[in-house]
Design a protein around this motif. Structure first.
Motif, short mmCIF file in Angstrom:
data_model
loop_
_atom_site.label_atom_id
_atom_site.label_comp_id
_atom_site.label_asym_id
_atom_site.label_seq_id
_atom_site.Cartn_x
_atom_site.Cartn_y
_atom_site.Cartn_z
N GLN A 256 0.82 -1.21 0.00
CA GLN A 256 0.00 0.00 0.00
C GLN A 256 0.86 1.26 0.00
OE1 GLN A 256 -2.56 -0.43 3.41
NE2 GLN A 256 -3.62 -2.21 2.55
N GLU A 257 0.25 2.35 -0.41
CA GLU A 257 0.93 3.64 -0.33
C GLU A 257 1.31 3.90 1.13
OE1 GLU A 257 -0.20 6.84 0.97
OE2 GLU A 257 1.68 7.71 0.24
N GLU A 258 2.53 4.39 1.33
CA GLU A 258 3.12 4.46 2.67
C GLU A 258 2.24 5.20 3.67
OE1 GLU A 258 6.89 4.04 5.13
OE2 GLU A 258 6.05 3.03 3.38
N ALA A 259 1.76 6.36 3.30
CA ALA A 259 0.98 7.15 4.25
C ALA A 259 -0.29 6.43 4.65
CB ALA A 259 0.65 8.52 3.65
N THR A 264 -3.28 3.35 8.84
CA THR A 264 -3.96 2.15 9.33
C THR A 264 -3.28 1.62 10.59
OG1 THR A 264 -4.76 1.51 7.14
CG2 THR A 264 -4.56 -0.24 8.78
N LEU A 265 -1.97 1.62 10.61
CA LEU A 265 -1.26 1.15 11.80
C LEU A 265 -1.52 2.04 13.00
CD1 LEU A 265 2.20 -0.11 10.50
CD2 LEU A 265 0.08 -1.36 10.92
N ASP A 266 -1.72 3.32 12.78
CA ASP A 266 -2.08 4.21 13.89
C ASP A 266 -3.42 3.78 14.49
OD1 ASP A 266 0.24 5.70 13.61
OD2 ASP A 266 -0.70 7.23 12.35
N LEU A 267 -4.37 3.38 13.64
CA LEU A 267 -5.66 2.89 14.13
C LEU A 267 -5.49 1.58 14.89
CD1 LEU A 267 -7.90 3.50 10.97
CD2 LEU A 267 -7.79 4.90 13.03
#
Length: 424
Positions: A256-259, A264-267
Motif C-alpha cells: 500500500q501507499e506508505e501514508a 492504518t497502523l495508527d488505528l
C-alpha cells in the motif's frame, strides 16, 4: 544428538549468554549463570556448577499461530501450482475426503511431538470449522489439550471465511463449541466483501456475548486495495469490543501507499490490536506466478508496528501442507528465517521477545522466563552469540523441561504413511 550431557537434580549452568531484554536489561546478550534446584525450578546458585563455555540460552518458545489440523497432508494433497488459490482448493478437497477424527488426531499429535522436541511449550492453533468439521476437530483438540497438559499448553481458534459468517447461521453453533473449549478463541478470515463491516459487527457481538477473544486472518494478499485490517480496527472501536484482538498476515500493508499503511497502523495501535507475522508461509505463497520470479516478500510492516507500540509476534503457521510445503514446528527455524526475511538483525535488541514473551502475553499463556522460581524450561544452544545462533540450525540444542533434558528424537514421517493415500 545433543551437544552436551547434563546431570539430573540441582546444578548451576555457569558462563551462559542470555538476552538482556528477557532479564529486564538494556543491551544485547548478558553473560551470567542460571541455577536449577532439585524441583526443576530456577533458583539460587547450586553446589554443582557446569561451565557452559558461553552457550546461548533461551526460554522455551510460544508458537501462537499454527494449523495443526492441516499439518502433514502434503504427501497426499500437494499444492498443484504453489499459489494461494491452489492451497485453498486443495485443502478443501482433502478436508472433505479425509479429515476424520482419527486422521486429524494422528497428524496433530505428530506435529505436537515435533514442536515439543524442538523446544516449544505453548501453541495456539487454528482449526478449520466449516460444519461438520467443527464437530470433529474441536473434540479431538480437547482430548489432545488434556493429553499434553504439562508439556505443551494449547489453545484453539475456529476458522471460517467471512463469506461463511452470519450471526444467526451455522457459525453461531460453532461459536458455542468454541466457548465450551478451554481457552477457545473466535476466529475468521477477512477479505473484501461488500458487507464486511456488518459481518464484523455480528462477529464481535457473538464474541462479546461469550466472553471470547478474537483472532483474524487478515489481508493475506499483495493486493493493496485489500484493507480489511482497517475495517477490523474501525469496527472494533465503534462497537467497543474490549477483549483481546489478534490479526495475522496483513500482507497487503507491504504494497500500500506508505501514508495510507501507516495511518492504518495508527488505528491498530490506538485499538490495542496484536499482530502475528507469518513470514515463511507468506514468502512461499505471495507474489507467486508461473515462470516469474517473485518481487515481493509478503511480510507485514513489523518494524513500523513495534515503533508504534503494537505487540508483534512471529509464528510458524502451516507445516507440510498446501499453504506451506515445508517446516517442522521449529521456532528456531522461524527465528532464523524471520530475521533474514524481515531484517531483524539491526536496530533493536529485543526481537527475541516476539518468539517467546510477547506471544505468551498475547495469548495469556504462562510465559517461560528466567525468573527465580519459574520452571527451568530452557533451550540451550552451542552458539555463543547471535551470529553463531543464526548461522546454523542448532540441531544439537538441548531442551530442558522442569530442569530435565528431554528426549529430542523427532517422529518418523513413515508413521503417517497409512494416512497418505491420495483422496479420490
Amino acid at each position: 544428538m545433543d551437544y552436551r550431557a547434563l546431570p539430573s537434580g540441582a546444578y548451576t549452568l555457569s558462563n551462559v549468554h542470555v538476552p538482556a531484554c528477557l532479564l529486564g536489561q538494556d543491551g544485547d546478550l548478558v553473560l551470567t549463570e542460571l541455577s536449577i534446584d532439585a524441583q526443576g525450578a530456577l533458583s539460587e546458585p547450586q553446589p554443582i556448577a557446569i561451565d557452559m563455555e558461553g552457550a546461548l540460552v533461551l526460554p522455551c518458545f510460544t508458537d501462537m499461530h499454527t494449523h495443526l489440523d492441516k499439518g502433514h497432508i502434503w504427501p497426499r494433497s500437494p499444492n498443484p501450482d504453489g499459489t494461494f488459490m491452489g492451497a485453498l482448493t486443495t485443502v478443501g478437497a482433502d478436508r472433505v475426503a479425509s479429515w476424520s477424527a482419527e486422521d486429524v488426531r494422528a497428524r496433530m499429535e505428530f506435529s505436537l511431538r515435533c514442536a515439543y522436541a524442538h523446544g516449544t511449550r505453548a501453541i495456539r492453533t487454528h482449526l478449520d470449522s466449516i460444519p461438520p468439521q467443527d464437530g470433529i476437530s474441536f473434540p479431538v483438540f480437547s482430548e489432545l489439550q488434556a493429553d499434553w497438559a504439562g508439556r505443551i499448553d494449547l489453545q484453539a481458534v475456529c476458522l471460517i471465511g467471512c463469506d461463511h459468517f452470519s450471526s444467526d447461521g451455522p457459525f453461531k453453533a460453532t461459536s458455542d463449541i468454541v466457548a465450551r473449549t478451554k481457552g477457545g478463541v473466535l476466529g475468521m478470515v477477512t477479505y473484501p466483501v461488500p458487507d464486511l463491516d456488518d459481518r464484523l459487527r455480528g462477529f464481535f457481538a457473538l464474541a462479546a456475548e461469550r466472553g471470547l477473544a478474537a483472532d483474524f486472518h487478515v489481508d493475506e494478499t499483495m493486493d493493496p486495495s485489500s484493507e480489511t485490517l482497517r475495517s477490523i480496527a474501525t469496527i472494533a472501536a465503534e462497537v467497543g469490543f474490549d477483549a483481546p484482538i489478534t490479526v495475522g498476515h496483513c500482507c497487503s500493508l507491504s504494497t500500500q501507499e506508505e501514508a495510507r499503511a501507516l495511518d492504518t497502523l495508527d488505528l491498530v495501535a490506538k485499538q490495542g490490536i496484536n499482530v502475528v507475522s507469518l513470514p515463511l508461509c507468506n514468502l512461499y505463497l505471495q507474489d507467486r506466478h508461473a515462470s516469474r520470479t517473485p518481487r515481493g516478500r509478503g511480510i507485514t510492516l513489523v518494524h513500523e508496528m513495534v515503533a508504534r507500540g503494537i505487540p508483534v509476534a512471529f509464528a510458524s503457521d502451516n507445516t507440510r501442507d498446501p499453504f506451506y510445503a515445508y517446516g517442522d514446528m521449529d521456532m528456531v527455524e522461524v527465528m532464523r528465517e524471520a530475521t533474514r526475511i524481515g531484517h531483524l538483525d539491526h536496530g533493536r535488541d529485543d526481537w527475541v521477545r516476539a518468539f517467546t514473551a510477547t506471544p505468551a502475553e498475547i495469548c495469556g499463556f504462562d510465559a517461560s522466563s528466567f525468573d527465580r522460581g519459574a520452571p527451568a524450561d530452557l533451550v540451550i544452544t552451542k552458539a555463543r552469540s547471535w551470529n553463531e545462533f543464526f548461522a546454523r540450525p542448532q540441531s544439537d540444542r538441548i531442551v530442558l523441561r522442569g530442569g530435565e533434558p528431554i528426549d529430542r528424537t523427532l517422529p518418523d514421517y513413515a508413521e503417517l504413511d497409512a494416512l497418505m493415500e491420495t483422496p479420490t
